[in-house]
Design an enzyme around this catalytic site. Structure first.
Site, PDB file in Angstrom:
ATOM      1  N   THR A 185      67.169   8.644  40.122  1.00  0.00           N
ATOM      2  CA  THR A 185      66.205   8.127  40.896  1.00  0.00           C
ATOM      3  C   THR A 185      65.591   6.554  40.360  1.00  0.00           C
ATOM      4  O   THR A 185      64.553   6.015  40.836  1.00  0.00           O
ATOM      5  CB  THR A 185      64.726   9.064  40.757  1.00  0.00           C
ATOM      6  OG1 THR A 185      64.496   9.087  39.460  1.00  0.00           O
ATOM      7  CG2 THR A 185      65.094  10.046  41.438  1.00  0.00           C
TER       8      THR A 185
ATOM      9  N   LYS B 204      59.203  23.532  46.564  1.00  0.00           N
ATOM     10  CA  LYS B 204      58.225  24.129  45.489  1.00  0.00           C
ATOM     11  C   LYS B 204      56.789  23.509  45.612  1.00  0.00           C
ATOM     12  O   LYS B 204      55.884  24.259  45.160  1.00  0.00           O
ATOM     13  CB  LYS B 204      58.564  23.814  44.119  1.00  0.00           C
ATOM     14  CG  LYS B 204      59.893  24.336  43.739  1.00  0.00           C
ATOM     15  CD  LYS B 204      60.351  24.019  42.236  1.00  0.00           C
ATOM     16  CE  LYS B 204      60.528  22.483  42.015  1.00  0.00           C
ATOM     17  NZ  LYS B 204      61.700  21.856  42.766  1.00  0.00           N
ATOM     18  N   GLY B 205      56.482  22.428  46.188  1.00  0.00           N
ATOM     19  CA  GLY B 205      55.058  21.755  46.242  1.00  0.00           C
ATOM     20  C   GLY B 205      54.279  22.426  47.149  1.00  0.00           C
ATOM     21  O   GLY B 205      53.480  23.056  46.621  1.00  0.00           O
TER      22      GLY B 205
ATOM     23  N   GLN C  34      62.243  19.645  40.019  1.00  0.00           N
ATOM     24  CA  GLN C  34      63.691  19.571  39.999  1.00  0.00           C
ATOM     25  C   GLN C  34      63.983  20.935  40.278  1.00  0.00           C
ATOM     26  O   GLN C  34      63.151  21.855  40.766  1.00  0.00           O
ATOM     27  CB  GLN C  34      64.344  18.905  38.876  1.00  0.00           C
ATOM     28  CG  GLN C  34      64.239  17.308  38.837  1.00  0.00           C
ATOM     29  CD  GLN C  34      62.872  16.768  38.057  1.00  0.00           C
ATOM     30  OE1 GLN C  34      62.394  17.396  37.122  1.00  0.00           O
ATOM     31  NE2 GLN C  34      62.026  15.844  38.734  1.00  0.00           N
TER      32      GLN C  34
ATOM     33  N   GLY D 215      59.525  14.768  43.707  1.00  0.00           N
ATOM     34  CA  GLY D 215      58.598  14.420  44.943  1.00  0.00           C
ATOM     35  C   GLY D 215      58.192  15.650  45.660  1.00  0.00           C
ATOM     36  O   GLY D 215      59.016  16.315  45.938  1.00  0.00           O
ATOM     37  N   HIS D 216      56.746  15.958  45.658  1.00  0.00           N
ATOM     38  CA  HIS D 216      56.605  17.273  46.286  1.00  0.00           C
ATOM     39  C   HIS D 216      55.546  16.851  47.539  1.00  0.00           C
ATOM     40  O   HIS D 216      54.644  15.789  47.392  1.00  0.00           O
ATOM     41  CB  HIS D 216      55.728  18.263  45.647  1.00  0.00           C
ATOM     42  CG  HIS D 216      55.213  17.764  44.200  1.00  0.00           C
ATOM     43  ND1 HIS D 216      56.170  17.805  42.931  1.00  0.00           N
ATOM     44  CD2 HIS D 216      53.945  17.284  43.685  1.00  0.00           C
ATOM     45  CE1 HIS D 216      55.423  17.131  42.059  1.00  0.00           C
ATOM     46  NE2 HIS D 216      54.337  16.880  42.564  1.00  0.00           N
ATOM     47  N   THR D 217      55.731  17.462  48.719  1.00  0.00           N
ATOM     48  CA  THR D 217      55.024  17.419  49.981  1.00  0.00           C
ATOM     49  C   THR D 217      54.327  18.384  50.072  1.00  0.00           C
ATOM     50  O   THR D 217      54.874  19.475  50.179  1.00  0.00           O
ATOM     51  CB  THR D 217      56.048  16.876  51.032  1.00  0.00           C
ATOM     52  OG1 THR D 217      56.885  15.941  50.668  1.00  0.00           O
ATOM     53  CG2 THR D 217      55.585  16.486  52.342  1.00  0.00           C
TER      54      THR D 217
ATOM     55  N   ASP E  69      63.966  20.080  45.297  1.00  0.00           N
ATOM     56  CA  ASP E  69      63.915  20.125  46.924  1.00  0.00           C
ATOM     57  C   ASP E  69      63.997  21.394  47.473  1.00  0.00           C
ATOM     58  O   ASP E  69      64.236  21.408  48.785  1.00  0.00           O
ATOM     59  CB  ASP E  69      64.778  19.191  47.292  1.00  0.00           C
ATOM     60  CG  ASP E  69      64.803  17.849  46.816  1.00  0.00           C
ATOM     61  OD1 ASP E  69      63.940  17.229  46.404  1.00  0.00           O
ATOM     62  OD2 ASP E  69      65.931  17.416  46.692  1.00  0.00           O
ATOM     63  N   GLU E  70      63.329  22.514  46.916  1.00  0.00           N
ATOM     64  CA  GLU E  70      63.393  23.645  47.615  1.00  0.00           C
ATOM     65  C   GLU E  70      62.255  23.974  48.072  1.00  0.00           C
ATOM     66  O   GLU E  70      62.014  25.157  48.934  1.00  0.00           O
ATOM     67  CB  GLU E  70      63.463  24.968  46.422  1.00  0.00           C
ATOM     68  CG  GLU E  70      64.811  25.009  45.679  1.00  0.00           C
ATOM     69  CD  GLU E  70      64.798  24.069  44.228  1.00  0.00           C
ATOM     70  OE1 GLU E  70      63.644  23.568  44.203  1.00  0.00           O
ATOM     71  OE2 GLU E  70      65.781  24.256  43.440  1.00  0.00           O
TER      72      GLU E  70
HETATM   73  P1  IMP Z   1      66.650  11.457  37.129  1.00  0.00           P
HETATM   74  O1  IMP Z   1      66.025  12.632  36.911  1.00  0.00           O
HETATM   75  O2  IMP Z   1      65.905  10.147  37.808  1.00  0.00           O
HETATM   76  O3  IMP Z   1      67.376  10.853  35.947  1.00  0.00           O
HETATM   77  O4  IMP Z   1      67.969  11.774  38.193  1.00  0.00           O
HETATM   78  C1  IMP Z   1      69.078  12.623  37.638  1.00  0.00           C
HETATM   79  C2  IMP Z   1      69.471  13.391  38.707  1.00  0.00           C
HETATM   80  O5  IMP Z   1      68.661  14.288  39.130  1.00  0.00           O
HETATM   81  C3  IMP Z   1      69.838  12.590  40.092  1.00  0.00           C
HETATM   82  O6  IMP Z   1      70.871  13.175  40.608  1.00  0.00           O
HETATM   83  C4  IMP Z   1      68.646  12.768  40.878  1.00  0.00           C
HETATM   84  O7  IMP Z   1      68.975  12.588  42.065  1.00  0.00           O
HETATM   85  C5  IMP Z   1      68.175  14.147  40.604  1.00  0.00           C
HETATM   86  N1  IMP Z   1      66.778  14.444  40.774  1.00  0.00           N
HETATM   87  C6  IMP Z   1      66.011  14.084  39.864  1.00  0.00           C
HETATM   88  N2  IMP Z   1      64.764  14.207  40.641  1.00  0.00           N
HETATM   89  C7  IMP Z   1      64.939  15.074  41.526  1.00  0.00           C
HETATM   90  C8  IMP Z   1      63.876  15.656  42.241  1.00  0.00           C
HETATM   91  O8  IMP Z   1      62.880  15.756  42.067  1.00  0.00           O
HETATM   92  N3  IMP Z   1      64.607  16.537  43.359  1.00  0.00           N
HETATM   93  C9  IMP Z   1      66.088  16.480  43.553  1.00  0.00           C
HETATM   94  N4  IMP Z   1      66.760  15.882  42.690  1.00  0.00           N
HETATM   95  C10 IMP Z   1      66.248  15.132  41.664  1.00  0.00           C
END
Ligand code: IMP
Length: 433
Positions: A128, A16-17, A223, A40-42, A13-14
């Site tokens: 997620t 990057k998108g 991520q 998730g990229h916006t 969530d820096e």
């Molecule tokens: P998972 O990737 O759904 O297994 O989640 C593992 C951890 O990574 C959790 O704490 C999520 O909130 C975090 N996480 C996964 N994808 C993202 C992302 O794109 N941004 C921020 N946190 C993420």
């Protein structure tokens, strides 16, 4: 420069998108190498907002080739939904390539993700629930289904004949009253395969050929560094290698091919999910960042935990990614704060810690040691526009001091400073130094 990797230096969530989309202007290829639709990229194009989870950010620049590498885990249902949405909004899908080796998120992965999160209690990461962890587990345990398998009924059926009873046993042991239907899964996933067939390719070959031809290839990390399965806050991170090295493994290129690694640093820290967070703010400043920065998960809508910028985290990211340049995002969000803190190091049991610890118990007990800087004022959109046009020198003096501080702490130069979500809200330093 032909091969550039962009990674997040924090917990995702820096922003990057937007940054990938910005660099994508000069690129011929935009490639994702890890993660799945947990991301998730916006991206904003004009006044239109697009949110993607699985598709690379470059997809809106339709003249580019866009690649989902072998390191990505693909939920084909989500992918087809995203493609439909883009087409509905008037964009053509011409140049999409999906690795034949990429692993597929199956229905049971999503179910097991939810169940195991509940069972993990104190170990839960706050996933997620998109089936990411169970899909990567199956890949490593060699229980996986790959994109290539969706293209051939006989192969997929043979695999499901073995896999479904195993997964059913797992669900039964977990005491869940869920019956998996091989026929339903087979039909649904074969139908996905039929629709996606035209995009499935040997993407390692494609990318290596592109690099041989000196095409510019942008590798887009999802991520962030501190969610990396090996180098992140285990067990609270994600299940893939989010750091720059992941670009090699997740696409099938050799490390010598990478020319440059760019780290995206948000001007403050946020976290969605559980685990220790030394600079977390439980006060009005944290609330200010969350509201002004729109810090709500793109994928799950969860409010993100917010806190001051943590240079222990960023320096770690400089090291494990060998960052060549930084991009600072969302610095505009801090405007209007009287004082701004930056964490320089941690204090743990009267000892100073400069390097991010592996032990989550230690991290949980770390107290941030801060440098405090004066804030800068609040600026209107027009004033930002003027500053962006004039360039770096026009930025408020205290903001430049904040940026100098980041430079000094990391020893790495900045390439872009992003002051808003739109493409134009970017100060490009490449002509500055
Ligand atoms: P998972 O990737 O759904 O297994 O989640 C593992 C951890 O990574 C959790 O704490 C999520 O909130 C975090 N996480 C996964 N994808 C993202 C992302 O794109 N941004 C921020 N946190 C993420």
């Amino acid at each position: 420069m032909t091969a550039i990797v962009i990674v997040g230096t924090q917990w995702g969530d820096e922003g990057k998108g937007k940054i990938t989309d910005y660099y994508a202007e000069d690129a011929d290829y935009v490639v994702r190498f890890q993660g799945g639709n947990n991301a998730g990229h916006t991206i904003m194009v004009g006044d239109e907002t697009f949110k993607f989870h699985l598709l690379p950010s470059g997809i809106l620049r339709t003249e580019k080739k866009v690649v989902i590498g072998n390191g990505v885990v693909v939920d084909p249902i989500v992918l087809l939904d995203e493609l439909t949405e883009i087409k509905k909004r008037g964009f053509a899908i011409k140049n999409l390539y999906i690795s034949d080796r990429a692993h597929v998120i199956m229905p049971y992965h999503k179910i097991i993700d939810g169940i195991e999160e509940k069972l993990k209690k104190g170990f839960k990461a706050g996933t997620t629930k998109r089936g990411i962890g169970p899909c990567y587990s199956d890949k490593i345990a060699r229980f996986g289904v790959r994109m290539i398998d969706l293209l051939d009924k006989e192969t997929l059926e043979k695999k499901l004949d073995i896999l479904i009873p195993i997964k059913q046993k797992t669900l039964d042991i977990y005491g869940e009253n869920i019956k998996l239907s091989k026929i339903d899964i087979l039909e649904e996933y074969l139908a996905c395969g039929e629709k996606l067939k035209k995009y499935v390719a040997d993407t390692s070959l494609l990318i290596n050929n592109a690099l041989d031809e000196k095409k510019m290839v942008l590798f887009e990390g999802a991520q962030g560094t501190h969610l990396d399965i090996d180098h992140g806050i285990y067990p609270f991170g994600t299940s893939s290698n989010t750091i720059a090295g992941g670009a090699c493994i997740g696409t099938g290129i050799g490390p010598q091919r990478i020319d440059k690694v760019i780290g995206v640093v948000k001007a403050y820290t946020s976290r969605v999910g559980t685990g220790p967070f030394p600079t977390e703010l439980d006060d009005e400043n944290g609330e200010y960042m969350r509201e002004k920065g729109g810090e709500y998960g793109t994928t799950t809508g969860r409010p993100r935990r917010c806190g001051w910028l943590d240079m222990v985290m960023v320096r770690f990211a400089v090291r494990v990614n060998a960052l060549d340049a930084l991009v600072i995002t969302k610095i505009d969000v801090l405007s209007g704060l009287k004082n701004i803190k930056i964490c320089r190091e941690y204090e743990h049991k009267e000892k100073i810690i400069r390097d991010f610890p592996a032990d989550m118990n230690v991290l949980a007990d770390c107290k941030p040691v801060y440098d405090e800087l004066d804030g800068w004022g609040y600026y209107s959109k027009d004033e930002w526009k003027r500053m962006v046009k004039k360039g770096y020198e026009a930025l408020p003096d205290n903001m430049k001091l904040y940026l100098d501080h980041i430079r000094k702490e990391t020893g790495v130069e900045m390439e872009l400073i992003s002051v808003g979500p739109r493409r134009w809200e970017t100060i490009d330093m490449r002509s500055h130094h």
